[in-house]
Scaffold this motif. Structure first.
Motif, mmCIF file in Angstrom:
data_model
loop_
_atom_site.group_PDB
_atom_site.id
_atom_site.type_symbol
_atom_site.label_atom_id
_atom_site.label_comp_id
_atom_site.label_asym_id
_atom_site.label_seq_id
_atom_site.Cartn_x
_atom_site.Cartn_y
_atom_site.Cartn_z
ATOM 1 N N LEU A 70 0.827 -1.208 0.000
ATOM 2 C CA LEU A 70 0.000 0.000 0.000
ATOM 3 C C LEU A 70 0.861 1.257 0.000
ATOM 4 O O LEU A 70 0.559 2.225 -0.692
ATOM 5 C CB LEU A 70 -0.928 -0.006 1.217
ATOM 6 N N LEU A 71 1.944 1.221 0.777
ATOM 7 C CA LEU A 71 2.813 2.406 0.828
ATOM 8 C C LEU A 71 3.417 2.691 -0.542
ATOM 9 O O LEU A 71 3.552 3.839 -0.945
ATOM 10 C CB LEU A 71 3.923 2.220 1.871
ATOM 11 N N ILE A 72 3.729 1.612 -1.259
ATOM 12 C CA ILE A 72 4.287 1.813 -2.600
ATOM 13 C C ILE A 72 3.226 2.391 -3.533
ATOM 14 O O ILE A 72 3.496 3.314 -4.295
ATOM 15 C CB ILE A 72 4.871 0.499 -3.140
ATOM 16 N N ALA A 73 2.003 1.865 -3.449
ATOM 17 C CA ALA A 73 0.916 2.401 -4.283
ATOM 18 C C ALA A 73 0.650 3.869 -3.962
ATOM 19 O O ALA A 73 0.225 4.641 -4.815
ATOM 20 C CB ALA A 73 -0.353 1.574 -4.097
ATOM 21 N N ARG A 126 -3.200 2.563 -9.274
ATOM 22 C CA ARG A 126 -1.933 1.820 -9.198
ATOM 23 C C ARG A 126 -2.152 0.450 -8.561
ATOM 24 O O ARG A 126 -1.678 -0.570 -9.056
ATOM 25 C CB ARG A 126 -0.923 2.578 -8.328
ATOM 26 N N PHE A 127 -2.861 0.455 -7.452
ATOM 27 C CA PHE A 127 -3.074 -0.802 -6.740
ATOM 28 C C PHE A 127 -3.945 -1.744 -7.577
ATOM 29 O O PHE A 127 -3.640 -2.916 -7.733
ATOM 30 C CB PHE A 127 -3.736 -0.513 -5.383
ATOM 31 N N ALA A 128 -5.027 -1.180 -8.154
ATOM 32 C CA ALA A 128 -5.982 -1.994 -8.913
ATOM 33 C C ALA A 128 -5.368 -2.584 -10.175
ATOM 34 O O ALA A 128 -5.587 -3.754 -10.498
ATOM 35 C CB ALA A 128 -7.203 -1.160 -9.293
ATOM 36 N N GLU A 139 5.427 -9.642 -5.559
ATOM 37 C CA GLU A 139 5.472 -9.419 -7.005
ATOM 38 C C GLU A 139 4.881 -8.060 -7.343
ATOM 39 O O GLU A 139 5.355 -7.328 -8.206
ATOM 40 C CB GLU A 139 4.664 -10.491 -7.739
ATOM 41 N N PHE A 140 3.798 -7.762 -6.644
ATOM 42 C CA PHE A 140 3.107 -6.503 -6.849
ATOM 43 C C PHE A 140 4.027 -5.328 -6.537
ATOM 44 O O PHE A 140 4.149 -4.372 -7.321
ATOM 45 C CB PHE A 140 1.875 -6.498 -5.945
ATOM 46 N N ALA A 141 4.712 -5.415 -5.398
ATOM 47 C CA ALA A 141 5.601 -4.335 -4.995
ATOM 48 C C ALA A 141 6.739 -4.158 -5.995
ATOM 49 O O ALA A 141 7.091 -3.050 -6.379
ATOM 50 C CB ALA A 141 6.152 -4.602 -3.596
ATOM 51 N N ALA A 142 7.275 -5.286 -6.448
ATOM 52 C CA ALA A 142 8.386 -5.219 -7.407
ATOM 53 C C ALA A 142 7.920 -4.551 -8.697
ATOM 54 O O ALA A 142 8.618 -3.711 -9.267
ATOM 55 C CB ALA A 142 8.908 -6.623 -7.684
ATOM 56 N N ALA A 143 6.705 -4.880 -9.135
ATOM 57 C CA ALA A 143 6.185 -4.303 -10.363
ATOM 58 C C ALA A 143 5.972 -2.797 -10.212
ATOM 59 O O ALA A 143 6.270 -2.017 -11.116
ATOM 60 C CB ALA A 143 4.874 -4.969 -10.753
ATOM 61 N N LEU A 144 5.440 -2.394 -9.091
ATOM 62 C CA LEU A 144 5.186 -0.963 -8.888
ATOM 63 C C LEU A 144 6.478 -0.175 -8.806
ATOM 64 O O LEU A 144 6.578 0.936 -9.284
ATOM 65 C CB LEU A 144 4.378 -0.747 -7.604
ATOM 66 N N GLU A 145 7.494 -0.788 -8.187
ATOM 67 C CA GLU A 145 8.779 -0.115 -8.123
ATOM 68 C C GLU A 145 9.316 0.150 -9.519
ATOM 69 O O GLU A 145 9.873 1.171 -9.812
ATOM 70 C CB GLU A 145 9.782 -0.928 -7.294
ATOM 71 N N GLY A 146 9.057 -0.826 -10.406
ATOM 72 C CA GLY A 146 9.492 -0.682 -11.780
ATOM 73 C C GLY A 146 8.737 0.409 -12.539
ATOM 74 O O GLY A 146 9.212 0.931 -13.529
ATOM 75 N N MET A 147 7.527 0.712 -12.086
ATOM 76 C CA MET A 147 6.684 1.689 -12.788
ATOM 77 C C MET A 147 7.068 3.129 -12.500
ATOM 78 O O MET A 147 6.767 4.018 -13.275
ATOM 79 C CB MET A 147 5.217 1.531 -12.337
#
Ligand SMILES: [Zn+2]
Length: 148
Positions: A70-73, A126-128, A139-147
């Motif tokens: 959530l913090l990443i989103a 972002r989260f959705a 996996e989700f966190a890694a993907a968001l970091e990449g975004m």
């Protein structure tokens, strides 16, 4: 145990009794900040919440992991870590009130989304957009970091 009215984290217990199912304690609490009274259902003992992933495997619910995702989103959005913590507490309290011992990871994600939608559109999207396709928060966190 945050006050649902003002979000203050300290409350006093004004009444306490076992609930009908015997597995939880029903507590009446009063917020020390605004005086609002609310009811909580607190799990007795230590039965962990199990998260069932979409591949059928399961793991013990990990608050820190959900918090990280959530913090990443919410990165660079006007949302404080405290608001994220309140969001998670609200999810946990809904789960406790429903006396759930296990939940699908997708349901957990949906519960976060409903709350995120009220906080911030960008964090919600972002989260959705990412969460639904992922097996787990890592996996989700890694993907968001990449975004970003
Ligand atoms: Zn309050």
């Amino acid at each position: 145990m945050r006050c649902p009215s003002c979000g203050h984290s300290e409350s006093k217990v004004v009444d306490s009794r076992p609930s009908e199912d015997g597995a939880t304690i029903r507590r009446r609490r009063e917020c020390l900040e605004c005086g609002h009274r609310f009811t909580t259902y607190e799990r007795l003992g230590d039965s962990p919440l199990i998260v069932i992933k979409s591949d059928g495997s399961s793991e013990v619910y990990d608050r820190e992991k959900l918090m990280r995702g959530l913090l990443i989103a919410c990165a660079k959005r006007p949302i404080s870590p405290e608001q994220v913590a309140t969001l998670i507490e609200s999810i946990e309290s809904e789960l406790r009130n429903a006396s759930k011992n296990e939940i699908k990871s997708k349901e957990l994600g949906d519960m976060a989304l409903v709350r995120l939608a009220k906080l911030d559109d960008v964090a919600y999207v972002r989260f959705a957009s990412v969460y639904k396709d992922f097996q787990n928060i890592e996996e989700f966190a890694a993907a968001l970091e990449g975004m970003s």
